[in-house]
Design a protein around this motif. Structure first.
Motif, PDB file in Angstrom:
ATOM      1  N   MET A   1      39.873  44.399  47.807  1.00  0.00           N
ATOM      2  CA  MET A   1      40.064  45.090  46.440  1.00  0.00           C
ATOM      3  C   MET A   1      38.709  45.683  45.979  1.00  0.00           C
ATOM      4  N   SER A   2      38.511  46.342  45.488  1.00  0.00           N
ATOM      5  CA  SER A   2      37.251  46.924  45.240  1.00  0.00           C
ATOM      6  C   SER A   2      37.857  47.307  43.704  1.00  0.00           C
ATOM      7  N   LEU A   3      36.893  47.129  42.928  1.00  0.00           N
ATOM      8  CA  LEU A   3      37.427  47.256  41.607  1.00  0.00           C
ATOM      9  C   LEU A   3      35.843  48.501  40.776  1.00  0.00           C
ATOM     10  N   THR A   4      36.591  49.229  40.867  1.00  0.00           N
ATOM     11  CA  THR A   4      35.044  50.386  40.467  1.00  0.00           C
ATOM     12  C   THR A   4      34.463  49.864  38.539  1.00  0.00           C
ATOM     13  N   ASN A   5      33.673  50.493  38.875  1.00  0.00           N
ATOM     14  CA  ASN A   5      33.064  49.647  37.382  1.00  0.00           C
ATOM     15  C   ASN A   5      32.779  50.765  36.754  1.00  0.00           C
ATOM     16  N   VAL A   6      33.746  51.358  36.060  1.00  0.00           N
ATOM     17  CA  VAL A   6      33.652  52.059  35.127  1.00  0.00           C
ATOM     18  C   VAL A   6      35.703  51.623  34.310  1.00  0.00           C
ATOM     19  N   TYR A   7      35.144  50.915  32.865  1.00  0.00           N
ATOM     20  CA  TYR A   7      36.151  50.863  32.273  1.00  0.00           C
ATOM     21  C   TYR A   7      36.165  51.671  30.674  1.00  0.00           C
ATOM     22  N   HIS A   8      37.870  52.345  30.827  1.00  0.00           N
ATOM     23  CA  HIS A   8      37.581  52.728  29.338  1.00  0.00           C
ATOM     24  C   HIS A   8      38.184  51.601  28.558  1.00  0.00           C
ATOM     25  N   VAL A   9      37.504  51.840  27.147  1.00  0.00           N
ATOM     26  CA  VAL A   9      37.831  50.987  25.957  1.00  0.00           C
ATOM     27  C   VAL A   9      39.246  51.553  25.311  1.00  0.00           C
ATOM     28  N   ARG A  10      40.263  50.848  25.147  1.00  0.00           N
ATOM     29  CA  ARG A  10      41.942  51.450  24.353  1.00  0.00           C
ATOM     30  C   ARG A  10      41.811  50.801  23.301  1.00  0.00           C
ATOM     31  N   ARG A  11      42.633  50.893  22.543  1.00  0.00           N
ATOM     32  CA  ARG A  11      42.695  50.205  21.231  1.00  0.00           C
ATOM     33  C   ARG A  11      44.884  49.526  20.818  1.00  0.00           C
ATOM     34  N   VAL A  12      44.574  48.651  20.515  1.00  0.00           N
ATOM     35  CA  VAL A  12      46.014  48.134  20.617  1.00  0.00           C
ATOM     36  C   VAL A  12      46.869  47.638  19.397  1.00  0.00           C
ATOM     37  N   ALA A  13      47.543  47.177  19.141  1.00  0.00           N
ATOM     38  CA  ALA A  13      48.297  47.401  17.613  1.00  0.00           C
ATOM     39  C   ALA A  13      47.863  45.556  17.069  1.00  0.00           C
ATOM     40  N   ASP A  14      47.329  45.565  15.614  1.00  0.00           N
ATOM     41  CA  ASP A  14      46.241  44.518  15.319  1.00  0.00           C
ATOM     42  C   ASP A  14      47.056  43.091  15.656  1.00  0.00           C
ATOM     43  N   ARG A 165      36.817  36.821  39.741  1.00  0.00           N
ATOM     44  CA  ARG A 165      37.757  36.765  39.311  1.00  0.00           C
ATOM     45  C   ARG A 165      38.816  37.666  40.273  1.00  0.00           C
ATOM     46  N   GLN A 166      39.189  38.826  40.419  1.00  0.00           N
ATOM     47  CA  GLN A 166      40.363  39.517  40.859  1.00  0.00           C
ATOM     48  C   GLN A 166      40.691  38.723  42.937  1.00  0.00           C
ATOM     49  N   ARG A 167      38.999  38.613  43.082  1.00  0.00           N
ATOM     50  CA  ARG A 167      39.679  37.861  44.625  1.00  0.00           C
ATOM     51  C   ARG A 167      40.162  36.634  44.459  1.00  0.00           C
ATOM     52  N   ASN A 168      39.946  35.781  43.078  1.00  0.00           N
ATOM     53  CA  ASN A 168      40.236  34.160  43.330  1.00  0.00           C
ATOM     54  C   ASN A 168      41.825  33.864  42.950  1.00  0.00           C
ATOM     55  N   ILE A 169      42.421  34.997  42.190  1.00  0.00           N
ATOM     56  CA  ILE A 169      43.570  35.139  42.418  1.00  0.00           C
ATOM     57  C   ILE A 169      44.606  36.242  43.202  1.00  0.00           C
ATOM     58  N   GLU A 170      44.260  36.955  44.098  1.00  0.00           N
ATOM     59  CA  GLU A 170      44.442  37.276  45.567  1.00  0.00           C
ATOM     60  C   GLU A 170      44.375  35.991  46.364  1.00  0.00           C
ATOM     61  N   ILE A 171      44.087  35.563  46.476  1.00  0.00           N
ATOM     62  CA  ILE A 171      43.495  34.157  47.544  1.00  0.00           C
ATOM     63  C   ILE A 171      44.806  33.146  46.753  1.00  0.00           C
ATOM     64  N   ALA A 172      44.783  33.469  45.918  1.00  0.00           N
ATOM     65  CA  ALA A 172      45.971  32.150  45.043  1.00  0.00           C
ATOM     66  C   ALA A 172      47.055  32.726  45.564  1.00  0.00           C
ATOM     67  N   LYS A 173      47.092  33.958  45.122  1.00  0.00           N
ATOM     68  CA  LYS A 173      48.912  34.405  45.536  1.00  0.00           C
ATOM     69  C   LYS A 173      49.299  34.332  46.737  1.00  0.00           C
ATOM     70  N   ARG A 174      48.199  34.312  48.398  1.00  0.00           N
ATOM     71  CA  ARG A 174      48.023  33.882  49.660  1.00  0.00           C
ATOM     72  C   ARG A 174      48.094  32.848  50.186  1.00  0.00           C
ATOM     73  N   ASN A 175      47.309  31.696  49.063  1.00  0.00           N
ATOM     74  CA  ASN A 175      47.992  30.643  49.238  1.00  0.00           C
ATOM     75  C   ASN A 175      50.047  30.439  49.042  1.00  0.00           C
ATOM     76  N   GLN A 176      50.297  30.977  47.838  1.00  0.00           N
ATOM     77  CA  GLN A 176      51.065  30.410  47.450  1.00  0.00           C
ATOM     78  C   GLN A 176      52.469  31.015  48.456  1.00  0.00           C
TER      79      GLN A 176
END
Length: 193
Positions: A1-14, A165-176
């Motif tokens: 799983m590869s991530l692109t190094n492009v992040y958009h900034v969004r606002r959420v409610a307070d 972090r994404q890789r560790n999440i993927e490994i944890a799912k595979r182990n489960q």
């Protein structure tokens, strides 16, 4: 799983504010990838930090923004010209009404009729100005208050941290999944010892 190094900034409610990735203070700004695979909360002050991320400048959006500003300036000029013409027109009407008063003496009934027509003219002008204002609001000519960049690229250390972090999440799912599979565990020996 590869991530692109492009992040958009969004606002959420307070009410949806969560801890910032860097300082753990509540933040309403979220950095998210275009494919929605990774996101994290970050303070707006950290977006200005040159060691955390750098803005990705989009020349097309800058050109569009410049065009919008030019249109707004042109509209302002047209509005000023229109207001100047209206002011001159009112001055001419005042001068002509003064001349008329000097030349003729009118009865009270005629002056009342004229006052009513003037009031209707001023009401027409007010309605016209309100229509112009509503059209401009509907067209989205209002100026944006936030001109800060909206797209960022994380610096290599923070980007690598997100990938790990994404890789560790993927490994944890595979182990489960492996632990749920009974064929993973060895079978009991069937022969005599």
């Amino acid at each position: 799983m590869s991530l692109t190094n492009v992040y958009h900034v969004r606002r959420v409610a307070d009410t949806s504010a969560k801890a910032c990735l860097i300082c753990y203070k509540p933040s309403t700004s979220v950095m998210i990838t275009p494919d929605n695979k990774d996101f994290f909360y970050v303070c707006p002050a950290h977006l200005q930090d040159k060691h955390f991320c750098s803005p990705i400048i989009d020349t097309e959006s800058q050109a569009a923004r410049a065009k919008e500003e030019a249109m707004a300036k042109e509209i302002e000029m047209v509005k000023k010209e229109y207001e100047e013409k209206q002011r001159r027109k009112k001055e001419r009407e005042k001068e002509s009404s003064r001349e008329d008063k000097e030349d003729k003496v009118k009865s009270k009934d005629e002056s009342k009729d004229k006052d009513k027509s003037k009031n209707s003219n001023t009401n027409d002008e007010k309605e016209r100005d309100e229509r112009i204002a509503s059209i401009q609001e509907g067209a989205g000519i209002e100026k944006k208050t936030n001109d800060s960049p909206r797209v960022f690229a994380l610096h290599k250390n923070f980007y690598q941290m997100r990938i790990d972090r994404q890789r560790n999440i993927e490994i944890a799912k595979r182990n489960q999944e492996r632990l749920k599979n009974p064929s993973l565990f060895p079978s009991v020996p069937s022969g005599n010892p």
